[in-house]
Design a protein around this motif. Structure first.
Motif, short mmCIF file in Angstrom:
data_model
loop_
_atom_site.label_atom_id
_atom_site.label_comp_id
_atom_site.label_asym_id
_atom_site.label_seq_id
_atom_site.Cartn_x
_atom_site.Cartn_y
_atom_site.Cartn_z
N PHE A 1 25.39 23.70 17.08
CA PHE A 1 26.03 22.81 16.13
C PHE A 1 25.30 21.48 16.07
O PHE A 1 24.85 20.96 17.08
N TYR B 1 25.94 17.46 14.65
CA TYR B 1 26.93 16.49 14.21
C TYR B 1 26.23 15.16 13.94
O TYR B 1 25.22 14.83 14.55
N PHE C 1 30.97 16.95 11.63
CA PHE C 1 30.27 18.23 11.62
C PHE C 1 29.27 18.32 10.47
O PHE C 1 29.58 17.96 9.33
N THR D 1 26.28 24.71 11.48
CA THR D 1 26.33 25.71 12.54
C THR D 1 25.20 26.70 12.32
O THR D 1 25.00 27.17 11.19
N TYR E 1 23.56 30.35 14.07
CA TYR E 1 23.98 31.41 14.97
C TYR E 1 22.81 32.16 15.61
O TYR E 1 22.92 32.56 16.77
N LEU F 1 24.01 14.37 17.06
CA LEU F 1 24.33 15.13 18.27
C LEU F 1 24.15 16.62 18.01
O LEU F 1 24.45 17.10 16.92
N ARG G 1 27.33 26.27 21.99
CA ARG G 1 28.56 26.91 22.43
C ARG G 1 28.20 28.03 23.41
O ARG G 1 27.52 28.99 23.04
N TYR H 1 31.53 24.06 25.14
CA TYR H 1 30.53 23.48 24.27
C TYR H 1 29.73 22.48 25.09
O TYR H 1 30.30 21.56 25.68
N PHE I 1 27.17 19.48 25.04
CA PHE I 1 26.65 18.48 24.10
C PHE I 1 25.41 17.80 24.69
O PHE I 1 25.35 17.51 25.88
N TYR J 1 37.92 15.18 24.84
CA TYR J 1 36.62 14.84 25.40
C TYR J 1 36.59 13.35 25.74
O TYR J 1 37.31 12.55 25.16
N LEU K 1 29.17 14.35 25.20
CA LEU K 1 30.62 14.52 25.22
C LEU K 1 30.99 15.51 26.34
O LEU K 1 30.39 16.59 26.44
N GLN L 1 33.74 22.32 15.66
CA GLN L 1 34.82 21.43 16.03
C GLN L 1 34.88 20.24 15.07
O GLN L 1 33.85 19.75 14.61
#
Lengths: 109, 114
Positions: free
Chosen positions: A34, A36, A46, A49, A51, A87, A91, A97, A99, B35, B43, B103
């Motif tokens: 992901f 952000y 967001f 995404t 995969y 960011l 997952r 998740y 980060f 978080y 985070l 999210q």
């Protein structure tokens, strides 16, 4: 150990100067990568995404790509309003998740 | 924007006092997360919920508890605040299956423990 590393920590670009942000990940059983955007004093917003390796997503001046070890966020002809912290998160499980610490992007007019 | 609100947005409290932060969503998403965000760290997950009254610990859960009595509300309690809990706290929601699960984050609560 699952890990996400972003580089560079900070990046200054002139308006119109394209560049890429890197997100390297070590995650077994990746269930999504992901991206952000976070503006100062706000929550992450967001963007994309991804995969599977080879996948690409685009939105305006942003394009995200994914390989088996890393993801790139390409910014084409950025504008000052693209300035933010970007960011990435991997997952690794249903609720897990991981980060990265982010890349602070500043685009100068 | 996803309908997520957090309250309070800013709080200053003294060491040793209990503090409760609230997250409220209007999206009817099943999963909710708390978080914390600190300089030099990504985070980090404190607690999460996968349904009403169903919660579990994240990687930095010591000193925190949570409750979820309704789908829309997720409370984070610092039982006895310490200076190390000075941070920005974010609530997030998701509607995830085995894959995907982006999210959506609230605006954050800046907590200072003096």
């Amino acid at each position: 150990e699952d890990q996400v590393t972003q580089s560079p920590e900070a990046l200054r670009l002139q308006e119109g100067e394209s560049s890429s942000l890197n997100c390297s990940y070590t995650v077994s059983g990746l269930r999504g990568l992901f991206w952000y955007r976070q503006d100062p004093g706000k929550g992450p917003e967001f963007l994309f995404t991804l995969y599977s390796a080879g996948e690409e997503k685009e939105k305006e001046r942003l394009k995200a790509t994914l390989t088996k070890k890393e993801s790139f966020l390409h910014i084409t002809a950025p504008k000052p309003e693209d300035s933010a912290t970007y960011l990435c998160a991997a997952r690794a499980g249903t609720y897990k998740y991981i980060f990265g610490t982010g890349t602070r992007l500043k685009v100068l007019a | 924007d996803a309908g997520i609100t957090q309250s309070p947005r800013h709080k200053v409290t003294e060491t040793g006092t209990p503090v409760t932060l609230r997250c409220h969503q209007t999206e009817n998403h099943r999963y909710m997360y708390w978080y914390r965000q600190d300089p030099g760290h990504g985070l980090r997950l404190i607690h999460y919920s996968y349904g009403v009254k169903d919660t579990d610990k994240g990687e930095v859960s010591d000193g925190y508890s949570v409750s979820r009595s309704k789908t829309e509300d997720f409370l984070l309690t610092l039982e006895s605040a310490t200076s190390s809990q000075t941070s920005v706290y974010f609530c997030a929601i998701s509607e995830s299956g085995d894959y995907g699960g982006e999210q959506y984050f609230g605006p954050g609560t800046r907590l200072t423990v003096t």
